[in-house]
Each structure stands twice: as C-alpha cells, then as structure tokens.
Design a protein around this motif. Structure first.
Motif, PDB file in Angstrom:
ATOM      1  N   UNK A 186       0.802  -1.216   0.000  1.00  0.00           N
ATOM      2  CA  UNK A 186       0.000   0.000   0.000  1.00  0.00           C
ATOM      3  C   UNK A 186       0.834   1.265   0.000  1.00  0.00           C
ATOM      4  N   UNK A 187       2.051   1.176  -0.511  1.00  0.00           N
ATOM      5  CA  UNK A 187       2.945   2.326  -0.551  1.00  0.00           C
ATOM      6  C   UNK A 187       2.846   3.031  -1.901  1.00  0.00           C
ATOM      7  N   UNK A 188       3.029   4.337  -1.893  1.00  0.00           N
ATOM      8  CA  UNK A 188       3.118   5.083  -3.145  1.00  0.00           C
ATOM      9  C   UNK A 188       4.485   4.786  -3.764  1.00  0.00           C
ATOM     10  N   UNK A 189       4.665   5.095  -5.052  1.00  0.00           N
ATOM     11  CA  UNK A 189       5.994   4.892  -5.644  1.00  0.00           C
ATOM     12  C   UNK A 189       7.104   5.627  -4.881  1.00  0.00           C
ATOM     13  N   UNK A 190       6.835   6.855  -4.456  1.00  0.00           N
ATOM     14  CA  UNK A 190       7.839   7.618  -3.711  1.00  0.00           C
ATOM     15  C   UNK A 190       8.137   6.968  -2.358  1.00  0.00           C
ATOM     16  N   UNK A 191       7.103   6.554  -1.627  1.00  0.00           N
ATOM     17  CA  UNK A 191       7.297   5.905  -0.325  1.00  0.00           C
ATOM     18  C   UNK A 191       8.095   4.608  -0.483  1.00  0.00           C
ATOM     19  N   UNK A 192       7.762   3.853  -1.517  1.00  0.00           N
ATOM     20  CA  UNK A 192       8.445   2.582  -1.770  1.00  0.00           C
ATOM     21  C   UNK A 192       9.923   2.815  -2.085  1.00  0.00           C
ATOM     22  N   UNK A 193      10.194   3.812  -2.891  1.00  0.00           N
ATOM     23  CA  UNK A 193      11.571   4.153  -3.234  1.00  0.00           C
ATOM     24  C   UNK A 193      12.352   4.525  -1.979  1.00  0.00           C
ATOM     25  N   UNK A 194      11.777   5.389  -1.152  1.00  0.00           N
ATOM     26  CA  UNK A 194      12.463   5.831   0.065  1.00  0.00           C
ATOM     27  C   UNK A 194      12.654   4.686   1.044  1.00  0.00           C
ATOM     28  N   UNK A 195      11.692   3.783   1.116  1.00  0.00           N
ATOM     29  CA  UNK A 195      11.814   2.609   1.981  1.00  0.00           C
ATOM     30  C   UNK A 195      12.991   1.749   1.513  1.00  0.00           C
ATOM     31  N   UNK A 224      16.301   3.396   2.440  1.00  0.00           N
ATOM     32  CA  UNK A 224      16.548   3.549   3.873  1.00  0.00           C
ATOM     33  C   UNK A 224      16.327   2.222   4.580  1.00  0.00           C
ATOM     34  N   UNK A 225      15.550   2.225   5.599  1.00  0.00           N
ATOM     35  CA  UNK A 225      15.278   1.001   6.345  1.00  0.00           C
ATOM     36  C   UNK A 225      13.807   0.962   6.725  1.00  0.00           C
ATOM     37  N   UNK A 226      13.434  -0.100   7.421  1.00  0.00           N
ATOM     38  CA  UNK A 226      12.044  -0.247   7.847  1.00  0.00           C
ATOM     39  C   UNK A 226      11.600   0.884   8.767  1.00  0.00           C
ATOM     40  N   UNK A 227      12.538   1.584   9.377  1.00  0.00           N
ATOM     41  CA  UNK A 227      12.169   2.657  10.307  1.00  0.00           C
ATOM     42  C   UNK A 227      11.387   3.770   9.607  1.00  0.00           C
ATOM     43  N   UNK A 228      11.545   3.906   8.304  1.00  0.00           N
ATOM     44  CA  UNK A 228      10.836   4.949   7.564  1.00  0.00           C
ATOM     45  C   UNK A 228       9.328   4.664   7.507  1.00  0.00           C
ATOM     46  N   UNK A 229       8.947   3.409   7.717  1.00  0.00           N
ATOM     47  CA  UNK A 229       7.531   3.037   7.668  1.00  0.00           C
ATOM     48  C   UNK A 229       6.745   3.783   8.738  1.00  0.00           C
ATOM     49  N   UNK A 230       7.340   4.010   9.903  1.00  0.00           N
ATOM     50  CA  UNK A 230       6.651   4.771  10.955  1.00  0.00           C
ATOM     51  C   UNK A 230       6.304   6.172  10.471  1.00  0.00           C
ATOM     52  N   UNK A 231       7.220   6.798   9.744  1.00  0.00           N
ATOM     53  CA  UNK A 231       6.960   8.133   9.204  1.00  0.00           C
ATOM     54  C   UNK A 231       5.868   8.095   8.143  1.00  0.00           C
ATOM     55  N   UNK A 232       5.892   7.075   7.309  1.00  0.00           N
ATOM     56  CA  UNK A 232       4.859   6.918   6.278  1.00  0.00           C
ATOM     57  C   UNK A 232       3.485   6.792   6.934  1.00  0.00           C
ATOM     58  N   UNK A 233       3.392   5.947   7.933  1.00  0.00           N
ATOM     59  CA  UNK A 233       2.103   5.739   8.611  1.00  0.00           C
ATOM     60  C   UNK A 233       1.634   7.014   9.308  1.00  0.00           C
ATOM     61  N   UNK A 234       2.548   7.712   9.925  1.00  0.00           N
ATOM     62  CA  UNK A 234       2.196   8.971  10.590  1.00  0.00           C
ATOM     63  C   UNK A 234       1.655   9.971   9.575  1.00  0.00           C
ATOM     64  N   UNK A 235       2.326  10.093   8.446  1.00  0.00           N
ATOM     65  CA  UNK A 235       1.873  11.018   7.403  1.00  0.00           C
ATOM     66  C   UNK A 235       0.496  10.627   6.883  1.00  0.00           C
ATOM     67  N   UNK A 236       0.293   9.352   6.639  1.00  0.00           N
ATOM     68  CA  UNK A 236      -1.012   8.903   6.156  1.00  0.00           C
ATOM     69  C   UNK A 236      -2.109   9.225   7.165  1.00  0.00           C
ATOM     70  N   UNK A 237      -1.812   8.957   8.426  1.00  0.00           N
ATOM     71  CA  UNK A 237      -2.798   9.191   9.484  1.00  0.00           C
ATOM     72  C   UNK A 237      -3.147  10.672   9.593  1.00  0.00           C
ATOM     73  N   UNK A 238      -2.154  11.533   9.403  1.00  0.00           N
ATOM     74  CA  UNK A 238      -2.349  12.973   9.560  1.00  0.00           C
ATOM     75  C   UNK A 238      -2.672  13.685   8.243  1.00  0.00           C
ATOM     76  N   UNK A 239      -2.733  12.913   7.146  1.00  0.00           N
ATOM     77  CA  UNK A 239      -3.078  13.501   5.862  1.00  0.00           C
ATOM     78  C   UNK A 239      -1.986  14.380   5.266  1.00  0.00           C
ATOM     79  N   UNK A 240      -0.735  14.048   5.568  1.00  0.00           N
ATOM     80  CA  UNK A 240       0.414  14.813   5.071  1.00  0.00           C
ATOM     81  C   UNK A 240       1.072  14.024   3.942  1.00  0.00           C
TER      82      UNK A 240
END
Length: 87
Positions: free
Chosen positions: A43-52, A55-71
């Motif tokens: 369920x990642x966007x192309x940009x999120x997938x690329x950044x993941x 980087x590492x799995x730790x970026x997933x927390x930021x992705x989820x936070x952004x999705x939750x907050x609509x950022x």
C-alpha cells in the motif's frame, strides 16, 4: 492477518496490523501468488516505496504517521530536511 483484504498500510491505519507485522506481509507476498507488486501489496506510493528501499524499515513509521495525519510523505521529507539544515 488480513493479507487478502487490506494492504499493510491500511491494516496499520485501521489498527489491524502494526509496524512489527511488515516482515509477515513481505513473507506472505513472497510465498503466495498475489497478482500485484510488493509496493501495491504493502500500500505504498511509488515515492514511499523508493524511500523505503533506500533507507530502512524505520521509515515506515513516518509513512504511517503522514497517512494518518493527511500529510504528503514527499512534503514531509522536504520539511524534515529543511529543519535539519537549520540546526
């Protein structure tokens, strides 16, 4: 696990999965004929997938936070970079 009915990101946002379930989703994708890319399955966007991937799995927390907050994640990354440059 709700592997078939929801993406990993959506399951996390709905409270049906957590950050620690990522490897289980990836293993499920590898071991089953899903009919979609890993990016789509997670369920990642192309940009999120690329950044993941960069980087590492730790970026997933930021992705989820952004999705939750609509950022937008790309905008979040840009703002985060600007804040680090000010320090």
């Amino acid at each position: 696990m709700l592997f078939r009915s929801k993406t990993y990101v959506q399951a996390c946002l709905d409270g049906d999965a957590n950050i620690f379930d990522l490897d289980d989703y990836i293993d499920y994708w590898h071991n089953n004929d899903i009919g979609m890319t890993l990016r789509e399955f997670l369920g990642l966007t192309p940009y999120e997938y690329q950044k993941w991937g960069e980087n590492s799995d730790s970026i997933i927390k930021d992705v989820l936070r952004c999705r939750k907050e609509g950022i937008d994640f790309a905008e979040y990354e840009r703002m985060k970079g600007e804040m680090l440059c000010k320090d």
